[in-house]
Write an enzyme that holds these catalytic residues in place. Structure first.
Site, PDB file in Angstrom:
ATOM      1  N   LYS A 193      42.317 -37.271   1.276  1.00  0.00           N
ATOM      2  CA  LYS A 193      43.711 -37.051   0.884  1.00  0.00           C
ATOM      3  C   LYS A 193      43.737 -36.018  -0.243  1.00  0.00           C
ATOM      4  O   LYS A 193      42.905 -36.057  -1.155  1.00  0.00           O
ATOM      5  CB  LYS A 193      44.310 -38.380   0.434  1.00  0.00           C
ATOM      6  CG  LYS A 193      45.789 -38.372   0.090  1.00  0.00           C
ATOM      7  CD  LYS A 193      46.229 -39.793  -0.257  1.00  0.00           C
ATOM      8  CE  LYS A 193      47.702 -39.908  -0.559  1.00  0.00           C
ATOM      9  NZ  LYS A 193      48.092 -41.321  -0.850  1.00  0.00           N
ATOM     10  N   SER A 274      51.755 -42.953   1.906  1.00  0.00           N
ATOM     11  CA  SER A 274      51.715 -41.527   1.600  1.00  0.00           C
ATOM     12  C   SER A 274      50.468 -40.824   2.152  1.00  0.00           C
ATOM     13  O   SER A 274      50.402 -39.589   2.172  1.00  0.00           O
ATOM     14  CB  SER A 274      51.761 -41.313   0.073  1.00  0.00           C
ATOM     15  OG  SER A 274      50.655 -41.904  -0.578  1.00  0.00           O
ATOM     16  N   SER A 298      50.169 -47.174   0.791  1.00  0.00           N
ATOM     17  CA  SER A 298      49.914 -45.819   1.271  1.00  0.00           C
ATOM     18  C   SER A 298      48.641 -45.638   2.069  1.00  0.00           C
ATOM     19  O   SER A 298      48.460 -44.602   2.710  1.00  0.00           O
ATOM     20  CB  SER A 298      49.914 -44.849   0.090  1.00  0.00           C
ATOM     21  OG  SER A 298      51.206 -44.734  -0.456  1.00  0.00           O
TER      22      SER A 298
END
Length: 603
Positions: A193, A274, A298
């Site tokens: 990420k 996310s 997330s």
């Protein structure tokens, strides 16, 4: 998952070839000369040469012992090789042993390949880290920013591909050639990420305002991955500054423009957030294993939407240093993978005490040598699993899948217990995220200690002045910038209301589990492409670990037929090992994950 074996023509070939290596019964006490990589029990439990892995040396010893029976004087030394339990070492036992060797010289297919598949192919020379890394790069180029046939929009799951990835892969191949398989992650391409610092790629946090954020160091978790020989392949998309569940980002877009991440199963739908880019990329086989972060769901939301295994570790198991924060009271990083085994292998690489993240001192003495040691297909037998009926919800597809999941748990020997929580449990689920009151304070600390020198936007007002962010969130950023130090302390300080509630939540849920002697609490992570009540809040609002694993897909007559929904297992503080064992047993019994048909092998 593809079965990995030592490919041999026949049982007779095994006997002839291996006996030629030994000439007689080999000693089961041969000393190990090289430290073995950490492997799951399946690949270690039949080791008779003392090197903690099954190799051709073990096969040679077993071949020399063929014909021994329970009456033989040497039986005790070799009895563990009698896998069929008939009291005699036979060709059948030898064949079973050959399946435990991480070596496969047959055709290698990258799509849905596990770390075992990759290691087996690389050990056999069928593939190299360079060839695997290049194939993932090719898949990203072909699939990520393209609307594929049958799709409606691009995945948009990758922000940056690492220019140094192929060099790192070549280095891993060199290590394998000189030292053998030193780690289960050696040469495996990893996607991070884009809020994890990397010293060879910029870290944007999903914001165009930080396109130049080249940090001098890696995040602590990235250091662990590199130390195990993993190849850092790419940085994945995320909801800007890890704020929400739709994965909208502005990195490398014109000011005022944004992109959304799509699910590879249904590109009209969000991949969740996310960590949506990680979820989409791993599900579509654009990297071997991924990493996300989780403050309020997330990791687990995109794992559920994209039929992945996701681990939200105990807060304090893995350092957050070098990760752009959202709310450090609840932030934690963790793996997202196509199997429990892959996730466990990845978790092994990133745990550890780090002075730069003092909360990690809590883990002292509580971390096993390897989480893979818990991966037992029989782990559910005798387990006590609790559930809270209000967390199941009323969505027809979710209810059916959860009912089937609890039946599967029972069929594997678990006792499933309905839990009536105390009144205070509602306060646990309803406690808010720290993403408002903590964001400014925690972001400023990151800026002061990690943000690259070339970044001009070094405050929230600076970021807003660039116009290069998700502009629909201007008011959100403005309200966060208005949070005072006093408000932060009253919320997240040592005696802040949020701090006290998180501690109370952990005590309450742990006591619930202790009172009923529960090994885990289960609940649906989400509905089909939608959240389920406040389920995502249970793990972050207690700091306790959770593992989410696919439990199936919706069907005709239910919401969004064909959509994945995950089952989440919550366990005690630093109880990731037992929790992974339960999730692994469930995964092996159900095999619920499917591969997205739009993103198969390249032509």
């Amino acid at each position: 998952m593809k079965t990995t074996i030592l490919r041999i023509g026949s049982a007779a070939t095994v006997i002839t070839g291996v006996v030629a290596l030994t000439g007689s019964i080999g000693s089961a006490a041969t000393a190990a000369t090289v430290e073995a990589p950490i492997l799951a029990p399946y690949y270690t439990q039949l080791d008779v040469t003392g090197d903690d892995q099954v190799t051709v040396d073990d096969l040679a010893v077993a071949a020399g012992a063929l014909g021994l029976t329970e009456a033989s004087p040497e039986w005790e030394e070799f009895a563990l090789l009698d896998t069929d339990g008939d009291g005699t070492l036979t060709v059948t036992d030898l064949s079973d042993l050959s399946h435990r060797i991480i070596y496969d010289d047959g055709p290698f297919e990258l799509v849905e390949a596990s770390v075992i598949d990759m290691q087996a192919a690389m050990n056999a020379g069928v593939a190299t880290s360079v060839s695997i890394t290049q194939e993932y790069i090719d898949r990203i180029a072909a699939y990520d920013r393209t609307t594929v046939a049958g799709g409606s929009r691009p995945l948009n799951s990758v922000i940056t591909v690492n220019d140094a990835a192929l060099s790192a892969a070549a280095e891993a191949d060199g290590i394998r050639a000189s030292e053998g398989m030193t780690s289960m992650l050696l040469g495996v391409p990893i996607a991070l990420k884009d809020n994890y610092d990397t010293d060879d790629m910029v870290t944007t946090g999903g914001c165009g305002c930080w396109n130049e954020n080249q940090t001098a160091t890696d995040a602590a978790m990235v250091e662990g991955l590199r130390a195990d020989g993993a190849v850092i392949l790419a940085k994945t998309s995320l909801d800007e500054f890890a704020y929400g569940f739709v994965s909208e980002f502005s990195s490398f877009q014109a000011p005022g423009s944004t992109l959304l991440v799509a699910s590879p199963y249904d590109t009209t739908r969000t991949a969740g957030g996310s960590s949506g880019g990680t979820g989409a990329a791993i599900a579509a086989n654009l990297a071997g294993i991924g990493f996300g972060t989780d403050t309020g769901g997330s990791i687990r939301v995109p794992s559920s939407y994209n039929q992945l295994v996701g681990i939200r570790p105990t807060v304090g198991l893995a350092s957050r240093d070098g990760i752009i924060p959202l709310a450090l009271s609840q932030d934690t990083g963790g793996p997202m993978a196509r199997s429990v085994l892959d996730a466990a292998v990845a978790l092994d690489a990133v745990v550890g005490v780090d002075e730069a993240d003092p909360v990690t001192s809590r883990q002292e003495g509580l971390v096993p040598e390897s989480y893979t040691s818990y991966l037992d297909s029989g782990a559910l037998d005798g387990a006590r699993i609790g559930y809270i009926s209000s967390m199941v919800g009323s969505n027809a597809g979710t209810v059916r899948l959860f009912t089937e999941a609890t039946a599967d748990l029972t069929a594997q020997g678990a006792t499933v217990v309905q839990v009536t929580p105390p009144a205070a449990f509602s306060a646990v689920l309803n406690e808010g995220s720290g993403s408002t009151n903590e964001f400014l304070h925690d972001l400023n600390e990151y800026i002061a200690t990690h943000l690259g020198p070339d970044v001009e936007a070094r405050t929230l007002p600076d970021i807003l002045a660039t116009g290069n962010f998700v502009t629909s969130r201007r008011s959100i950023y403005e309200s966060r910038n208005a949070v005072t130090d006093a408000t932060y302390e009253a919320w997240a300080g040592e005696n802040g209301s949020h701090t006290l509630q998180l501690a109370a939540g952990k005590d309450l849920v742990t006591q619930m589990m202790d009172d009923l002697d529960l090994d885990a609490i289960v609940y649906p992570s989400t509905n089909a492409y939608g959240t389920q009540g406040t389920n995502m809040r249970l793990s972050p609002n207690t700091g306790m670990p959770s593992v989410t694993v696919p439990m199936g897909q919706t069907i005709e007559g239910e919401t969004l037929p064909g959509s994945g929904v995950n089952l989440e297992f919550l366990g005690r503080d630093f109880g990731e090992g037992p929790l992974l064992g339960l999730a692994y047993a469930f995964e092996q019994a159900t095999e619920a994950r499917t591969s997205p048909s739009l993103y198969g092998p390249l032509p």
